[in-house]
Write an enzyme that holds these catalytic residues in place. Structure first.
Site, PDB file in Angstrom:
ATOM      1  CD  GLU A 186      -2.714  -1.325   2.449  1.00  0.00           C
ATOM      2  OE1 GLU A 186      -3.916  -1.623   2.403  1.00  0.00           O
ATOM      3  OE2 GLU A 186      -2.088  -1.197   3.530  1.00  0.00           O
TER       4      GLU A 186
ATOM      5  CD  GLU B  31      -2.977  -6.645   3.759  1.00  0.00           C
ATOM      6  OE1 GLU B  31      -2.502  -5.518   3.604  1.00  0.00           O
ATOM      7  OE2 GLU B  31      -2.993  -7.511   2.855  1.00  0.00           O
TER       8      GLU B  31
END
Length: 257
Positions: A114, A134
């Site tokens: 990210e 994640e």
């Protein structure tokens, strides 16, 4: 808030932003989030015309959010502070008015990807792995790992990483468009310097405006771009000169054409 683990050095027109927490694979905690936002503000107020982002140590560019930092938060604090503040810092990185070059000199996983997605150019060293693990921890890619990542890399690629757990080598990441260049291990810094030198040969104003327009095309910050461009036109107008003069002289403005 300053934090020694977020090092910012500005050398003339070049800003160097380094994550300095190699013992934790450059994982980011709350104080580092705040420091990233502050670093972006400092860059914007400096003479920098290009920025290089890297992680110290070579094992990991950034392991994402520090699990120890966020796992103990209650659900309300996690959503209202951790996610919100993280978004704010990464938005500031993605919306820097200067080009941002990310040197992936180590793995970029989860929040690390990210972070890399905020850059205008990503240079990966050959040993790097990239992915979004994640869901394996029972959490989502919460710092725009579904939104900005999808805009910049394509939704299908994000599906493969985030839903199916695919992890890519640097070579695969280049083929899929996750990174823009692959270099030998240890050569990422030199490649970033060369890219920064190319930026510095170009018009700084035209580069800034072009980046703003590209961001608007990606729906990264359409509202700010429109208002910034319109504001620049208004600031250069004779109407503003007259309006300010009238204000100072306490008289009605005369906007004659």
């Amino acid at each position: 808030m300053s934090d020694p683990r977020i090092e910012l050095r500005i050398e003339g027109h070049l800003a160097r932003l380094t994550l300095r927490r190699p013992e934790k694979l450059n994982a980011i905690d709350e104080d580092m989030v705040d420091a990233l936002l502050q670093a972006c503000r400092t860059i914007e107020r400096s003479d920098a015309r290009v920025a290089i982002l890297s992680g110290e140590g070579g094992r990991s560019f950034c392991a994402g959010g520090d699990i120890e930092a966020w796992s103990s938060l209650d659900a309300d604090t996690f959503s209202r502070r951790w996610l919100r503040d993280g978004h704010g810092a990464l938005d500031a990185l993605a919306r820097l008015t200067v080009p941002l070059i990310a040197v992936l000199n180590g793995h970029a996983l989860g929040g690390g990807l990210e972070l890399a997605a905020c850059a205008d150019l990503r240079i990966a060293e050959a040993h790097v792995k990239i992915g979004q693990p994640e869901a394996g921890l029972g959490i989502i890619p919460g710092w725009s790992g579904t939104q900005r990542a999808s805009r910049r890399f394509g939704t299908q690629l994000v599906r493969r990483m985030a839903l199916f757990g695919e992890v890519y080598s640097a070579k695969q990441a280049f083929a899929f468009g996750l990174v823009d260049q692959v270099v030998a291990t240890g050569e990422g810094g030199a490649a970033a310097e060369a890219a920064a030198a190319r930026v510095l040969k170009r018009s700084p104003r035209a580069t800034e405006l072009t980046k703003m327009l590209i961001n608007a095309a990606e729906h990264e910050e359409s509202e700010r771009v429109v208002e910034a461009l319109a504001g620049a036109v208004a600031a250069a107008s004779e109407d503003l000169t007259e309006g300010l003069a009238a204000h100072r002289q306490k008289r009605p403005a005369r906007f004659d054409r």
